[in-house]
Enzyme design. Structure first.
Site, PDB file in Angstrom:
ATOM      1  N   MET A  21       0.844  -1.191   0.000  1.00  0.00           N
ATOM      2  CA  MET A  21       0.000   0.000   0.000  1.00  0.00           C
ATOM      3  C   MET A  21       0.889   1.254   0.000  1.00  0.00           C
ATOM      4  O   MET A  21       0.431   2.342   0.352  1.00  0.00           O
ATOM      5  CB  MET A  21      -0.939  -0.013   1.199  1.00  0.00           C
ATOM      6  CG  MET A  21      -1.875  -1.232   1.168  1.00  0.00           C
ATOM      7  SD  MET A  21      -3.435  -0.989   1.984  1.00  0.00           S
ATOM      8  CE  MET A  21      -2.906  -0.669   3.644  1.00  0.00           C
ATOM      9  N   TYR A  23       4.168   3.907   0.846  1.00  0.00           N
ATOM     10  CA  TYR A  23       4.864   4.451   2.017  1.00  0.00           C
ATOM     11  C   TYR A  23       5.888   3.417   2.505  1.00  0.00           C
ATOM     12  O   TYR A  23       5.880   2.971   3.655  1.00  0.00           O
ATOM     13  CB  TYR A  23       3.883   4.847   3.128  1.00  0.00           C
ATOM     14  CG  TYR A  23       4.425   5.978   3.966  1.00  0.00           C
ATOM     15  CD1 TYR A  23       4.504   7.265   3.447  1.00  0.00           C
ATOM     16  CD2 TYR A  23       4.904   5.760   5.246  1.00  0.00           C
ATOM     17  CE1 TYR A  23       5.037   8.301   4.177  1.00  0.00           C
ATOM     18  CE2 TYR A  23       5.454   6.788   5.994  1.00  0.00           C
ATOM     19  CZ  TYR A  23       5.508   8.054   5.446  1.00  0.00           C
ATOM     20  OH  TYR A  23       6.052   9.080   6.177  1.00  0.00           O
ATOM     21  N   LEU A  24       6.737   3.049   1.568  1.00  0.00           N
ATOM     22  CA  LEU A  24       7.621   1.900   1.771  1.00  0.00           C
ATOM     23  C   LEU A  24       8.654   2.151   2.874  1.00  0.00           C
ATOM     24  O   LEU A  24       9.208   3.239   2.982  1.00  0.00           O
ATOM     25  CB  LEU A  24       8.348   1.572   0.461  1.00  0.00           C
ATOM     26  CG  LEU A  24       7.445   1.313  -0.747  1.00  0.00           C
ATOM     27  CD1 LEU A  24       8.293   0.978  -1.974  1.00  0.00           C
ATOM     28  CD2 LEU A  24       6.435   0.203  -0.472  1.00  0.00           C
ATOM     29  N   GLY A  27      10.983  -2.809   5.883  1.00  0.00           N
ATOM     30  CA  GLY A  27      10.271  -4.097   5.838  1.00  0.00           C
ATOM     31  C   GLY A  27       9.865  -4.419   4.407  1.00  0.00           C
ATOM     32  O   GLY A  27      10.127  -5.519   3.898  1.00  0.00           O
ATOM     33  N   HIS A  28       9.224  -3.444   3.739  1.00  0.00           N
ATOM     34  CA  HIS A  28       8.853  -3.654   2.333  1.00  0.00           C
ATOM     35  C   HIS A  28      10.096  -3.934   1.484  1.00  0.00           C
ATOM     36  O   HIS A  28      10.077  -4.795   0.606  1.00  0.00           O
ATOM     37  CB  HIS A  28       8.202  -2.395   1.757  1.00  0.00           C
ATOM     38  CG  HIS A  28       6.890  -2.023   2.367  1.00  0.00           C
ATOM     39  ND1 HIS A  28       6.728  -0.909   3.142  1.00  0.00           N
ATOM     40  CD2 HIS A  28       5.679  -2.615   2.311  1.00  0.00           C
ATOM     41  CE1 HIS A  28       5.477  -0.809   3.526  1.00  0.00           C
ATOM     42  NE2 HIS A  28       4.811  -1.843   3.056  1.00  0.00           N
ATOM     43  N   GLN A 139       5.737 -11.552   7.104  1.00  0.00           N
ATOM     44  CA  GLN A 139       5.278 -12.261   8.309  1.00  0.00           C
ATOM     45  C   GLN A 139       4.693 -11.294   9.339  1.00  0.00           C
ATOM     46  O   GLN A 139       3.967 -11.693  10.237  1.00  0.00           O
ATOM     47  CB  GLN A 139       6.451 -13.055   8.897  1.00  0.00           C
ATOM     48  CG  GLN A 139       6.209 -13.719  10.243  1.00  0.00           C
ATOM     49  CD  GLN A 139       5.119 -14.796  10.184  1.00  0.00           C
ATOM     50  OE1 GLN A 139       4.756 -15.283   9.106  1.00  0.00           O
ATOM     51  NE2 GLN A 139       4.600 -15.174  11.349  1.00  0.00           N
ATOM     52  N   GLN A 144      -2.747 -12.456   7.565  1.00  0.00           N
ATOM     53  CA  GLN A 144      -2.906 -12.161   6.130  1.00  0.00           C
ATOM     54  C   GLN A 144      -2.131 -13.176   5.291  1.00  0.00           C
ATOM     55  O   GLN A 144      -2.637 -13.674   4.279  1.00  0.00           O
ATOM     56  CB  GLN A 144      -2.430 -10.750   5.833  1.00  0.00           C
ATOM     57  CG  GLN A 144      -2.312 -10.431   4.361  1.00  0.00           C
ATOM     58  CD  GLN A 144      -1.986  -8.978   4.093  1.00  0.00           C
ATOM     59  OE1 GLN A 144      -2.868  -8.131   4.168  1.00  0.00           O
ATOM     60  NE2 GLN A 144      -0.739  -8.665   3.778  1.00  0.00           N
ATOM     61  N   VAL A 167      10.481  -7.439   9.905  1.00  0.00           N
ATOM     62  CA  VAL A 167      11.659  -6.583  10.107  1.00  0.00           C
ATOM     63  C   VAL A 167      11.340  -5.574  11.209  1.00  0.00           C
ATOM     64  O   VAL A 167      10.247  -5.002  11.240  1.00  0.00           O
ATOM     65  CB  VAL A 167      12.042  -5.852   8.796  1.00  0.00           C
ATOM     66  CG1 VAL A 167      13.229  -4.931   9.015  1.00  0.00           C
ATOM     67  CG2 VAL A 167      12.365  -6.870   7.706  1.00  0.00           C
ATOM     68  N   SER A 177       3.983   1.110   8.291  1.00  0.00           N
ATOM     69  CA  SER A 177       3.718   2.475   7.805  1.00  0.00           C
ATOM     70  C   SER A 177       2.950   3.249   8.867  1.00  0.00           C
ATOM     71  O   SER A 177       3.012   4.474   8.916  1.00  0.00           O
ATOM     72  CB  SER A 177       2.911   2.418   6.513  1.00  0.00           C
ATOM     73  OG  SER A 177       3.576   1.606   5.571  1.00  0.00           O
TER      74      SER A 177
END
Ligand code: PAF
Length: 265
Positions: A21, A23-24, A27-28, A139, A144, A167, A177
């Protein structure tokens, strides 16, 4: 997007996707780095999906920074960013949904009605747009990830699902985010969640103590659940690993975190 993916596949490339979604954060980026190891052509989707937000949730104020997201994607070797508008994704009168009905009934599913229906529907649509061979999820959103795996199995999507580790910030806070909503004081108090989860000893997990610890730090606990990490069901003799999952509010911000531990009989 489909034309682009078909062209790459014709050239023999394996296509990987990380749905986000935007706003990296790091973790992304770890998911992107993982998918780059598994695919030759990397797609990141950026779409703040309205159908997974409840009426009183943070859809309107969900953080966005498309320019920065693009820079980060470029720095991490992303080939295509697929960033549709809400109108591109949902036709007026959209009336078809994908629902998973076993794993979504509790934890975040019971607290956020229709949330997972929005997730499974949009992930299906994103998969149909990107036509990936492999998709990586985090994770951090343990429920999800299990729901997506189940959906992909049950509906025969020809897509490999990979779940990459959660992370944390240097001080332990799970990256999200939504962390940017926290005031400095809330952020400091919210560290109780990771401190408690990371301090757990296999065989000695007491949900009441976790609940009390977070409450004492000033959090409002939504749930503390101890489940079978593979099935999300109750822990049984067959359980290999347990998932300890927490959702708690610090101020108005709802945070989730989890750890997976070996099941000690
Ligand atoms: O995990 C997320 O960011 C979202 O739930 C997802 C998978 C991108 C679907 O909107």
């Amino acid at each position: 997007m489909q034309e682009c993916s078909r062209k790459e596949r014709l050239e023999g490339k394996r296509i990987g996707v990380v749905p986000t979604m935007g706003y990296l954060h790091d973790g992304h980026l770890s998911l992107i780095d993982r998918v780059r190891e598994l695919a030759d052509f990397v797609v990141v989707t950026i779409f703040v999906n309205p159908t997974q937000f409840g009426p009183f949730e943070d859809l309107d104020k969900y953080p966005r920074d498309f320019e920065r997201d693009c820079e980060q994607c470029m720095a991490h070797g992303v080939n295509v960013i697929f960033a549709p508008s809400a109108g591109d994704m949902y036709h007026p009168g959209h009336s078809t949904w994908v629902t998973e009905e076993a794993l979504t009934t509790d934890l975040c599913g019971s607290r956020r009605p229709n949330h997972f229906r929005g997730v499974t529907t949009v992930v299906t649509k994103l998969f149909n747009a990107v036509l990936p061979d492999v998709a990586v999820f985090g994770q951090k959103d343990a429920q999800q990830a299990l729901v997506i795996r189940r959906m992909v199995r049950d509906l025969n999507f020809p897509i490999e699902i990979v779940v990459a580790p959660l992370v944390r910030e240097a001080d332990g806070l799970a990256m999200s985010s939504r962390n940017r909503y926290l005031s400095p004081d809330e952020r400091r108090r919210a560290l109780a969640i990771s401190r408690i989860l990371l301090g757990l000893t296999p065989g000695k997990v007491n949900p009441d103590l976790i609940w009390d610890g977070i409450t004492k730090a000033g959090g409002r606990v939504d749930y503390v659940e101890v489940r079978d990490a593979d099935t999300l069901g109750e822990v049984t003799r067959d359980t290999r690993e347990i998932l300890v999952a927490v959702a708690a509010y610090f101020g108005p911000t709802r945070l989730i975190d989890n750890v997976v531990l070996p099941h000690v009989h």
